[in-house]
Every structure is written in structure tokens, then in C-alpha cells.
Design a protein around this motif. Structure first.
Motif, PDB file in Angstrom:
ATOM      1  N   ALA A   1      -6.306  -5.683  -5.756  1.00 19.50           N
ATOM      2  CA  ALA A   1      -7.447  -5.405  -6.368  1.00 19.50           C
ATOM      3  C   ALA A   1      -7.717  -4.182  -6.319  1.00 19.50           C
ATOM      4  O   ALA A   1      -8.091  -3.539  -7.433  1.00 19.50           O
ATOM      5  N   GLN A   2      -7.403  -3.345  -5.442  1.00 17.71           N
ATOM      6  CA  GLN A   2      -7.536  -1.729  -5.357  1.00 17.71           C
ATOM      7  C   GLN A   2      -6.602  -0.861  -5.882  1.00 17.71           C
ATOM      8  O   GLN A   2      -6.527   0.061  -5.902  1.00 17.71           O
ATOM      9  N   ASN A   3      -5.190  -1.605  -6.112  1.00 19.32           N
ATOM     10  CA  ASN A   3      -4.148  -0.570  -6.525  1.00 19.32           C
ATOM     11  C   ASN A   3      -3.741  -0.865  -7.936  1.00 19.32           C
ATOM     12  O   ASN A   3      -3.176  -1.926  -8.196  1.00 19.32           O
TER      13      ASN A   3
ATOM     14  N   ALA B   1     -11.458 -11.732  -7.300  1.00 18.40           N
ATOM     15  CA  ALA B   1     -11.209 -10.313  -6.785  1.00 18.40           C
ATOM     16  C   ALA B   1     -10.677  -9.444  -7.976  1.00 18.40           C
ATOM     17  O   ALA B   1     -10.767  -8.458  -8.288  1.00 18.40           O
TER      18      ALA B   1
ATOM     19  N   GLU C   1      -5.952  -9.691   3.044  1.00 11.16           N
ATOM     20  CA  GLU C   1      -5.624  -8.414   2.989  1.00 11.16           C
ATOM     21  C   GLU C   1      -4.677  -8.314   1.643  1.00 11.16           C
ATOM     22  O   GLU C   1      -4.949  -7.263   0.809  1.00 11.16           O
TER      23      GLU C   1
ATOM     24  N   ARG D   1       0.897  -1.007   0.020  1.00  7.09           N
ATOM     25  CA  ARG D   1       0.012  -0.009  -0.161  1.00  7.09           C
ATOM     26  C   ARG D   1       0.778   1.234   0.032  1.00  7.09           C
ATOM     27  O   ARG D   1       0.447   2.252  -0.836  1.00  7.09           O
TER      28      ARG D   1
ATOM     29  N   GLU E   1      -6.775  -8.021  -1.582  1.00  3.70           N
ATOM     30  CA  GLU E   1      -7.673  -6.664  -1.538  1.00  3.70           C
ATOM     31  C   GLU E   1      -6.718  -5.626  -2.154  1.00  3.70           C
ATOM     32  O   GLU E   1      -7.173  -5.042  -2.882  1.00  3.70           O
ATOM     33  N   VAL E   2      -5.696  -5.560  -1.499  1.00  4.44           N
ATOM     34  CA  VAL E   2      -4.637  -4.545  -1.985  1.00  4.44           C
ATOM     35  C   VAL E   2      -4.212  -4.597  -3.519  1.00  4.44           C
ATOM     36  O   VAL E   2      -4.390  -3.504  -4.025  1.00  4.44           O
TER      37      VAL E   2
END
Ligand code: 5AD
Ligand code: SF4
Length: 478
Positions: free
Chosen positions: A290-292, A333, A284, A260, A287-288
Motif C-alpha cells: 500500500a505504501q510503495n 488497503a 506487514e 522495502r 502495508e508495504v
């Protein structure tokens, strides 16, 4: 941060300034020798093995450049040749011995040639003993733990008549203020941790690379910032098991948290990491990714075997179901994610049934590609002592069947982007004139028309034609 890190930082600064003085001393020596022989001194570094070694060689290269050595691709014409060795499988060792035989023949015609060995092989006592006895012409030997002391070792090698051998058992972190020469100006590896604590039963790495140590986030972020400011668009975070990053830090930090932070660095276009161990891959982390958008949609996730019995004997701490669950969650994801893996064939006790479990797992996951290895017995590892070592003919036959399966699955997977326009980071000119070669974020290779001016640029390309594992593409103007 706790005291421990401050001390570490101070120790690093001190070590760095000492080595910088040795670089200066080496530079004066090299200048003197060059004057005497009427030409610059030339050196060659040959890298065997993984990305870690490749990064280590960039550090060695930086030091040699700073000392005034010119670089050559042709080891036969070099005054100093260094082999940065790998010992993960026996064929890597044998390769080095073969190459040393060749170098010895060259050295007979050029007696001033200096030959040095470093890297993982040198952390094994029996190998160093063999080199000392059977390869007396090797002048410099050092290991993985004291790479940072290369300037000092270089000065001693140039000054002294006798052999210079320095092997340590504990890693001193490489001071980042020493010079490094990247192979590519547009991408770089960054070590986030050293060593491995997993002791997979077949693997020599924990014995030669030592215990796991994480670098602090500040050090890592500073290094990435410097690299990006210096023109890097792609960074690969390196560790034997990046998913356990941060466990040894005084202030714990997870790998996902580190990612992150790295993603926030402006100018960074692509972030990769290697290697992930399935046992430590967290929700986690998924998720990271998928989000970045900066994090590449590629996961290298070594499975090693599809059989639960073998996975237990390998000490991998996950089973097939858990591996498949991670794959499912990642695909859920990040639907376009590509998967690559490492597989070992012929682990002791592997039955036909166990092997078929591996084949079926390859089909079930649908890997984009797989590095397949024949099990290699490594002295000192638990697996080397196991009964039921699989006979060579059976292993070879299984290996060929696995290759076929991987090829079929990978070709099917690779073709899924046909016709799409995707960003390609151009990495090199192709051997074929008029073509360049690059990669999409999924790590698939693309050849396209272009020239050297495109190297390091990210360009949109239509993936016109899939040829097995790679594409031929057409640049599109945006
Ligand atoms: N024999 C064969 N392959 C091995 N690897 C590690 N040790 C051995 C061994 N003794 C493979 C694993 C690992 C990759 C880097 O090398 O698949 O993931
Ligand atoms: Fe070797 Fe296992 Fe560590 Fe990878 S995780 S380096 S295979 S011991």
C-alpha cells in the motif's frame, strides 16, 4: 553477516571462475566445429512450465551465446536442442515425450544434432530411467540443482562420444557472474529463493526443487541494481513461496522488508513478485504494498480450493475464512488491487459440495483471472496414495463449470477500468500490424496502436474498450 555467507560467497566465486573457464573452452570448441562445417552452430532452448524455468532458460541462453552458438526459434534446424522441462502435472511430462518423438525423426535426417534435457522432470529417478531406456538419442541430461555447471556439461557433451548425465540432490546457487541473456531487455525475473518446504500433498515441486534456500538481500539488491542500470523497468521477484523469504538466512529478514529495500532502487518503475502462499502473507506485506507505488497492484494468490476439508487434505495450512480475510484486508488497503489465483479441480475425495464451495469462492473473491488445473497424480506425493480419486468424467464436468464461472467473474472484473487512463508497459508488437501489446500494473493486457519503438516504454493509455479479458486502448499524450 555470519561466516556461513562469506564462505558461500567465496565458494560461489570459485564455482563461477571455473565455469567461466569452461565457457572459454566451449567457445574454442564451437569455433573449431563451425570452421569445419563452414557455418555457425545453432541452438534452440525450449522452456516448459513456470517463471522459474523461464529465468533458468535465460541463464542457459547466456552461456550458449557466450560459447558462440547462434539462436533459432526453429528447433528442426538447430545443432543443439535443449528442453528445460516441467513436471508439475502429467500433461507437461507427456508433452515432452511427444516432442522428443518428433525430434528423433528430425535427428535421423541430421545425425549430428545434439539433444539435451534439463529441468524438473530430470530430478525424478523413474523419468531419467525411462529416458535412458526409451530415448537413447538424448545425449545430455542434467537437473535443476546444477544449472550453474552447464558450461562444464556442454564441454563434455561436445567432446565426448558417450552420454553426459549429471543429476544432483542439492542446490548450488547459480553464480550471478555467469552470463545471462534476458528474453526482454526491459523486464526480468530475479530469483530470491530456491526450493519449497511446504509439501502441499499434491505437489511434486518440493521433491524436485529441494529445500527452501533464500539468497541474501545483498545478492538480490545487487542483481536488481545491475538489471535496472541495464535498462530493466520491471522486476519480478521469484520464489515458490516468496512470503516465507528470509527464514533460512543467518540474519533473518522478512519478504516485506526485502520489498522495502528493493523499492528504494532508483529507476525501477514496476515491482512484481510470485508466488505468494496465503499461509505466510503478513499484515506487514499488505502495508508495504500500500505504501510503495512501485509495487504493482496485482496479487497472485493461489487458493487451490474453496473447501476447508479439501484445503486440509491438501496440507495448505489455511482455511477459506483466512483466505477471505486476506482478500478483504488487501482490498481495504489497496482498493483497486487485482487478484489472480490457481485452482485444482478433482483433488482426491472432492465431493460435489466441496466443488461448489470452490465455485462460490470464485464468485465471492471476484478473481481477475484464474489458472485452473485438473488434479494430476504425481508419483511419490501423499495425494497419489489417497483413496477416492475422482473419476475423470466428473472432474471434466466440474472443470468446465469452473471455467465458465471464472470467465463470467473475470470479465466483470476486467471491465472496471473502462474509460480510465492508465500506464501501460509496452511489451511486444502485436500479430495484427500497427498494434502493440502491453500490460497495466494490474497485469491486464492492453492492445493499442503503435510500433516496435514503443517496446519497453511505459505510456499513458485510455482503456477505451474492454473485450473480455483484455482492452483496446488509445494512447494519450501527457
Ligand atoms: N495437479 C494439478 N495441479 C497442480 N499444481 C501443482 N501440482 C498439481 C497437481 N499435482 C498447480 C497448483 C499450483 C500450480 C503452479 O500448479 O495449482 O499452484
Ligand atoms: Fe507446490 Fe505447495 Fe510448494 Fe507451491 S507451495 S511449490 S503448490 S508444495
Amino acid at each position: 553477516m555470519g561466516n556461513c555467507n562469506i564462505k558461500n560467497e567465496e565458494a560461489q566465486k570459485e564455482a563461477a571462475s571455473r565455469q567461466l573457464e569452461f565457457i572459454e573452452e566451449a567457445r574454442i570448441l564451437v569455433e573449431k566445429i563451425s570452421k569445419n562445417i563452414g557455418r555457425p552452430l545453432i541452438s534452440h532452448i525450449e522452456t516448459f512450465g513456470c517463471q522459474m524455468n523461464a529465468r533458468d532458460s535465460e541463464k542457459l541462453r547466456g552461456i550458449l551465446d557466450a560459447a558462440g552458438f547462434k539462436d533459432t526459434e526453429n528447433e528442426d534446424e538447430a545443432d543443439l536442442v535443449i528442453y528445460n522441462t516441467c513436471t508439475v502435472r502429467d500433461n507437461a511430462d507427456q508433452h515432452v515425450y511427444g516432442r522428443l518423438g518428433h525430434l528423433n525423426a528430425v535427428r535421423k535426417k541430421r545425425p549430428d544434432m545434439i539433444i539435451g534435457l534439463c529441468g524438473c522432470m530430470m530430478q525424478e529417478d523413474h523419468i531419467v530411467a525411462k529416458i535412458k531406456k526409451s530415448y537413447p538419442f538424448v545425449k545430455l541430461i542434467f537437473g535443476t540443482h546444477n544449472l550453474y555447471a552447464f558450461p562444464e556439461l556442454l564441454v563434455r557433451t561436445l567432446n565426448e562420444d558417450k552420454r553426459v548425465i549429471d543429476i544432483r540432490q542439492e542446490t548450488k546457487v547459480f553464480p550471478e557472474s555467469l552470463p545471462v541473456k534476458r528474453k526482454h531487455f526491459f523486464k526480468s525475473g530475479v530469483n530470491i529463493m530456491y526450493g519449497c518446504n511446504n509439501f502441499c500433498s499434491y505437489c511434486i515441486v518440493p521433491y524436485v526443487r529441494g529445500r527452501e534456500i533464500s539468497r541474501t538481500p545483498d545478492e538480490i539488491l545487487d542483481e536488481v541494481r545491475r538489471l535496472v542500470a541495464d535498462g530493466c523497468v520491471e522486476i519480478m521477484l521469484l520464489g515458490q513461496n516468496v512470503n516465507s523469504y528470509g527464514k533460512t538466512l543467518p540474519e533473518k529478514m522478512s519478504f516485506a522488508e526485502l520489498l522495502r529495500e528493493v523499492c528504494k532502487i532508483e529507476g525501477l518503475r514496476r515491482l512484481r513478485f510470485m508466488t505468494s502462499h496465503p499461509k505466510d502473507l503478513s499484515d506487514e506485506l499488505i502495508e508495504v504494498i500500500a505504501q510503495n507505488p512501485v509495487i504493482c497492484h496485482h496479487m497472485h494468490l493461489p487458493v487451490q480450493s474453496g473447501s476447508d476439508i479439501i484445503l486440509t487434505k491438501m496440507n495448505r495450512h489455511y482455511d477459506r475464512a483466512r483466505y477471505m480475510e486476506i482478500v478483504r484486508k488487501l482490498r481495504e488497503a489497496i482498493p483497486d488491487i487485482s487478484f489472480t489465483t490457481d485452482i485444482i479441480v478433482g483433488f482426491p475425495g472432492e465431493t460435489e459440495e466441496d466443488f461448489e464451495d470452490t465455485l462460490s469462492l470464485v464468485r465471492e473473491v471476484g478473481f481477475d483471472s484464474a489458472f485452473t488445473f485438473i488434479y494430476s497424480k504425481r508419483r511419490g506425493t501423499p495425494a497419489a496414495e489417497m483413496e477416492n480419486q475422482v473419476p475423470e468424467e466428473i472432474v471434466k464436468e466440474r472443470f468446465n463449470r469452473l471455467l465458465k464461472e471464472v470467465k463470467v467473474t473475470a470479465e466483470e472484473r476486467c471491465a472496471r477500468f473502462t474509460g480510465k487512463v492508465m500506464d501501460v508497459l509496452v511489451e511486444d508488437v502485436n500479430r495484427e500490424p500497427g498494434l502493440v501489446t502491453g500490460r497495466i500494473e494490474h497485469n491486464i493486457v492492453v492492445h493499442l496502436p503503435g510500433d516496435a519503438s514503443m517496446i519497453g516504454k511505459i505510456v499513458p493509455v485510455r482503456l477505451a474498450e474492454c473485450r473480455g479479458f483484455y482492452y483496446f486502448g488509445e494512447p494519450v499524450s501527457d
